[in-house]
Motif scaffolding. Structure first.
Motif, PDB file in Angstrom:
ATOM      1  N   TRP A   1      27.785  -1.802 -28.928  1.00 36.81           N
ATOM      2  CA  TRP A   1      28.528  -0.965 -29.869  1.00 36.81           C
ATOM      3  C   TRP A   1      29.668  -1.761 -30.476  1.00 36.81           C
ATOM      4  CZ3 TRP A   1      26.717   4.010 -30.616  1.00 36.81           C
ATOM      5  CH2 TRP A   1      25.823   4.489 -29.664  1.00 36.81           C
ATOM      6  N   PHE A   2      30.115  -1.303 -31.633  1.00 35.85           N
ATOM      7  CA  PHE A   2      31.349  -1.824 -32.213  1.00 35.85           C
ATOM      8  C   PHE A   2      32.162  -0.657 -32.769  1.00 35.85           C
ATOM      9  CE2 PHE A   2      28.511  -1.849 -35.914  1.00 35.85           C
ATOM     10  CZ  PHE A   2      29.320  -1.339 -36.922  1.00 35.85           C
ATOM     11  N   ILE A   3      33.459  -0.837 -32.803  1.00 28.65           N
ATOM     12  CA  ILE A   3      34.367   0.187 -33.327  1.00 28.65           C
ATOM     13  C   ILE A   3      35.162  -0.408 -34.479  1.00 28.65           C
ATOM     14  CG2 ILE A   3      34.606   1.556 -31.230  1.00 28.65           C
ATOM     15  CD1 ILE A   3      37.112  -0.016 -30.560  1.00 28.65           C
ATOM     16  N   TYR A   4      35.647   0.469 -35.352  1.00 29.30           N
ATOM     17  CA  TYR A   4      36.534   0.029 -36.427  1.00 29.30           C
ATOM     18  C   TYR A   4      37.512   1.154 -36.744  1.00 29.30           C
ATOM     19  CZ  TYR A   4      33.436   2.696 -39.610  1.00 29.30           C
ATOM     20  OH  TYR A   4      32.716   3.673 -40.230  1.00 29.30           O
ATOM     21  N   SER A   5      38.682   0.768 -37.199  1.00 27.38           N
ATOM     22  CA  SER A   5      39.737   1.737 -37.520  1.00 27.38           C
ATOM     23  C   SER A   5      40.056   1.657 -39.001  1.00 27.38           C
ATOM     24  CB  SER A   5      40.996   1.461 -36.692  1.00 27.38           C
ATOM     25  OG  SER A   5      41.507   0.162 -36.969  1.00 27.38           O
ATOM     26  N   THR A   6      40.494   2.786 -39.561  1.00 30.87           N
ATOM     27  CA  THR A   6      40.793   2.889 -40.984  1.00 30.87           C
ATOM     28  C   THR A   6      42.049   3.741 -41.153  1.00 30.87           C
ATOM     29  OG1 THR A   6      39.458   4.890 -41.237  1.00 30.87           O
ATOM     30  CG2 THR A   6      38.335   2.770 -41.532  1.00 30.87           C
ATOM     31  N   TRP A   7      42.345   4.096 -42.388  1.00 33.92           N
ATOM     32  CA  TRP A   7      43.440   5.012 -42.680  1.00 33.92           C
ATOM     33  C   TRP A   7      42.940   6.446 -42.498  1.00 33.92           C
ATOM     34  CZ3 TRP A   7      48.565   4.138 -43.894  1.00 33.92           C
ATOM     35  CH2 TRP A   7      48.933   2.804 -44.029  1.00 33.92           C
ATOM     36  N   SER A   8      42.726   6.831 -41.266  1.00 37.56           N
ATOM     37  CA  SER A   8      42.273   8.173 -40.930  1.00 37.56           C
ATOM     38  C   SER A   8      42.605   8.436 -39.468  1.00 37.56           C
ATOM     39  CB  SER A   8      40.760   8.315 -41.167  1.00 37.56           C
ATOM     40  OG  SER A   8      40.038   7.628 -40.167  1.00 37.56           O
ATOM     41  N   PRO A   9      42.582   9.698 -39.016  1.00 34.20           N
ATOM     42  CA  PRO A   9      42.875  10.004 -37.611  1.00 34.20           C
ATOM     43  C   PRO A   9      41.697   9.755 -36.682  1.00 34.20           C
ATOM     44  CG  PRO A   9      42.513  12.027 -38.812  1.00 34.20           C
ATOM     45  CD  PRO A   9      42.486  10.932 -39.827  1.00 34.20           C
ATOM     46  N   PHE A  10      40.678   9.025 -37.135  1.00 30.26           N
ATOM     47  CA  PHE A  10      39.488   8.794 -36.333  1.00 30.26           C
ATOM     48  C   PHE A  10      39.286   7.295 -36.106  1.00 30.26           C
ATOM     49  CE2 PHE A  10      38.741  12.541 -39.006  1.00 30.26           C
ATOM     50  CZ  PHE A  10      38.526  13.515 -38.037  1.00 30.26           C
ATOM     51  N   ILE A  11      38.685   6.989 -34.959  1.00 33.11           N
ATOM     52  CA  ILE A  11      38.110   5.671 -34.708  1.00 33.11           C
ATOM     53  C   ILE A  11      36.603   5.826 -34.835  1.00 33.11           C
ATOM     54  CG2 ILE A  11      37.683   3.892 -32.977  1.00 33.11           C
ATOM     55  CD1 ILE A  11      40.447   4.346 -31.902  1.00 33.11           C
ATOM     56  N   GLN A  12      35.985   4.973 -35.630  1.00 33.43           N
ATOM     57  CA  GLN A  12      34.551   5.050 -35.855  1.00 33.43           C
ATOM     58  C   GLN A  12      33.830   4.111 -34.888  1.00 33.43           C
ATOM     59  OE1 GLN A  12      33.573   7.274 -38.081  1.00 33.43           O
ATOM     60  NE2 GLN A  12      35.609   7.678 -38.933  1.00 33.43           N
ATOM     61  N   ILE A  13      32.706   4.591 -34.335  1.00 40.20           N
ATOM     62  CA  ILE A  13      31.903   3.779 -33.423  1.00 40.20           C
ATOM     63  C   ILE A  13      30.459   3.787 -33.898  1.00 40.20           C
ATOM     64  CG2 ILE A  13      31.560   5.733 -31.837  1.00 40.20           C
ATOM     65  CD1 ILE A  13      31.558   3.648 -29.550  1.00 40.20           C
ATOM     66  N   CYS A  14      29.815   2.627 -33.827  1.00 42.00           N
ATOM     67  CA  CYS A  14      28.454   2.481 -34.367  1.00 42.00           C
ATOM     68  C   CYS A  14      27.669   1.527 -33.470  1.00 42.00           C
ATOM     69  CB  CYS A  14      28.503   1.961 -35.800  1.00 42.00           C
ATOM     70  SG  CYS A  14      26.907   1.940 -36.644  1.00 42.00           S
ATOM     71  N   ASN A  15      26.345   1.742 -33.386  1.00 37.53           N
ATOM     72  CA  ASN A  15      25.502   0.880 -32.564  1.00 37.53           C
ATOM     73  C   ASN A  15      25.247  -0.443 -33.261  1.00 37.53           C
ATOM     74  OD1 ASN A  15      23.986   2.415 -34.475  1.00 37.53           O
ATOM     75  ND2 ASN A  15      22.086   1.781 -33.461  1.00 37.53           N
ATOM     76  N   VAL A  16      25.050  -1.494 -32.470  1.00 38.66           N
ATOM     77  CA  VAL A  16      24.768  -2.830 -33.002  1.00 38.66           C
ATOM     78  C   VAL A  16      23.279  -2.996 -33.259  1.00 38.66           C
ATOM     79  CG1 VAL A  16      24.866  -5.307 -32.506  1.00 38.66           C
ATOM     80  CG2 VAL A  16      26.794  -3.837 -31.883  1.00 38.66           C
ATOM     81  N   TYR A  17      22.458  -2.599 -32.299  1.00 39.63           N
ATOM     82  CA  TYR A  17      21.010  -2.781 -32.405  1.00 39.63           C
ATOM     83  C   TYR A  17      20.327  -1.422 -32.560  1.00 39.63           C
ATOM     84  CZ  TYR A  17      22.250  -7.346 -30.450  1.00 39.63           C
ATOM     85  OH  TYR A  17      22.820  -8.565 -30.223  1.00 39.63           O
TER      86      TYR A  17
END
Length: 516
Positions: free
Chosen positions: A254-270
């Motif tokens: 998995w990887f995560i990324y942060s933006t200008w929002s109250p959420f942290i986004q998480i997404c699968n790699v494979y």
């Protein structure tokens, strides 16, 4: 600000008058000759060099050394044309040939001179490094890890290990002693994007790389075997202005990324199917909230997030909820990191110029007290990196320095107060303003109560939250510190001496900012 601006303008005008005076005196000394004959003069004009790939122009000063080269090229062409002087039919062809030859020499001189000027603009002029403070064992640890120290006492375990190893199988220290001398010197173009690239993150194994752009795209690369093969592109969500930070999970699934929002986004790699989820931090300040730094814990159970509301957030992946929020700093929290593999120690740094150490085992929302504070910077902290041993960390700051800290030696109340007062007195904005002259001079002076054990200077911190890190242990024994630079460079420092050992520069990227 107005006074600093007037002083800088007056100084620029005086420098311009001095250059004009030098040009006049040089011309008078040459008997009124044209500027092309004054090859030794330092005066000159300006020229633009065009980067066709980016469409940008760079302003480069022209001295008379370049103008004299133009004069010699043109003079040779004119003399050759006049010597022909006949109505021969080949005169036109000869004139064209000589003209093309002159133009070739002009372009060669221009390109050579432009490259030398840009290289000089990118050169590192680091101040004299300050010696490392003696009341610590950091010097010993680095030399021991890199195989520079011989054992002075008998160690039974090490003797058993040495006897089990054949001469063809060197120890880790022997390997590091050799590989630490190999530094990167060359670069190659891996990919091109239409917008700014804000983040670049390697996985722990180094087999994956993730980039994030301002065009809402995250790109995954397979870097096994030294390659750089793109295998997946993900469309970011709730991006706001830009993606601010990324990180891989320890298992690289998995990887995560942060933006200008109250959420942290998480997404699968494979996987063929994209799995994209958002983790709600539930901040009180939902409007214009962002996470500047986010990181996985080493056990893959928690995610650490540093918010622009001065808070630290802990999100539990098993419970799918925020489990702890800590009032950490008076201003934006720009940096946060776990101290070691136990995940008990947490470091944070903010725009208040302070670096704080937290113990997860005694931390509570009702009484959010750090176990200690590290003070010595004169401006806000933009990034923190842990050595991974639960003792040492480095911090990058807007005061144009990196500091090395030992968490066993916290700062006194005097040092904390001196840092807070100094940061509050700063008036310049690092995002788009140049460093004022008075502030630039004051940044090289140590504050009272500074508890850092080493300071590294020679890079420029502007425009963004520039990253700094320890070099890899497996190949260098962490004997270097490297950092991004707003002049389009990567600066590598010797961690013990503070000397700049390498400056990785790409002339095509100058004068753009390196961030990650």
């Amino acid at each position: 600000r107005e006074r600093d601006y007037m002083e800088d303008r007056d100084a620029s005008q005086r420098d311009g008058q001095d250059r004009e005076g030098g040009a006049s005196s040089s011309e008078a000394a040459s008997g009124g000759a044209s500027p092309h004959d004054a090859a030794g003069s330092r005066a000159g004009g300006f020229m633009y060099t065009h980067n066709e790939s980016t469409g940008h122009y760079t302003l480069v000063p022209i001295e008379f050394t370049y103008l004299s080269e133009l004069a010699r090229a043109l003079g040779g062409s004119q003399a050759a044309n006049q010597s022909e002087g006949s109505a021969d039919e080949d005169s036109t062809d000869e004139e064209a040939r000589l003209t093309l030859s002159a133009i070739g020499r002009i372009l060669a001189a221009r390109n050579s001179y432009a490259r030398s000027r840009v290289t000089n603009c990118c050169s590192v002029q680091a101040p004299e490094p300050t010696p490392m403070k003696a009341d610590n064992d950091f010097h010993f640890r680095v030399r021991y890890d890199t195989g520079q120290l011989e054992e002075t006492s008998v160690n039974v375990c090490r003797k058993i290990e040495a006897s089990a190893l054949s001469p063809d199988c060197p120890s880790l220290g022997q390997k590091i002693s050799t590989t630490r001398r190999i530094l990167p010197r060359h670069h190659c173009l891996a990919d091109v994007f239409s917008t700014k690239v804000f983040c670049g993150t390697y996985s722990k194994s180094g087999n994956l790389f993730l980039s994030a752009c301002q065009n809402q795209s995250l790109t995954l690369y397979n870097t096994e075997g030294g390659g750089f093969k793109r295998f997946r592109t993900v469309r970011a969500r709730n991006i706001g202005w830009s993606i601010l930070d990324t990180d891989f999970s320890p298992d690289q699934q998995w990887f995560i990324y942060s933006t200008w929002s109250p959420f942290i986004q998480i997404c699968n790699v494979y996987g063929e199917e994209e799995k994209h989820y958002q983790l709600d931090l539930r901040p009180e300040m939902e409007d214009r909230f962002c996470v500047f730094k986010t990181a996985f814990s080493s056990d893959n159970k928690e995610i650490l997030a540093a918010g622009n509301d001065g808070m630290l957030y802990f999100y539990n992946r098993e419970l799918c909820d925020r489990v702890l929020v800590v009032d950490a700093h008076e201003d934006d929290v720009n940096a946060a990191a776990f101290g070691d593999a136990s995940n008990n120690l947490v470091y944070s740094g903010g725009d208040d110029g302070l670096c704080k150490v937290w113990d997860r085992r005694v931390l509570s929302e009702e009484h959010p007290a750090p176990v200690g504070t590290l003070a010595g910077h004169k401006d806000g902290i933009v990034f923190i990196d842990s050595k991974g041993d639960g003792r040492y960390l480095i911090s990058n700051s807007k005061d144009q320095s990196i500091k090395l800290w030992d968490i066993r030696k916290f700062s006194s109340e005097e040092g904390v107060k001196a840092t807070i007062d100094k940061v509050r007195a700063q008036t310049w904005d690092y995002r788009w303003e140049d460093i004022p002259r008075r502030a630039r001079k004051a940044m090289t002076e140590d504050l009272p109560g500074d508890s850092s054990i080493m300071t590294y200077r020679g890079h420029l911190v502007k425009h963004s939250l520039l990253r700094c890190r320890f070099s890899p242990f497996a190949t260098t024994g962490q004997c270097y510190v490297y950092t991004a630079c707003a002049r389009g460079r990567v600066i590598i420092y010797d961690v013990l001496t503070g000397q700049v050992v390498a400056s990785l520069t790409d002339l095509n990227s100058y004068p753009f900012c390196f961030r990650d």
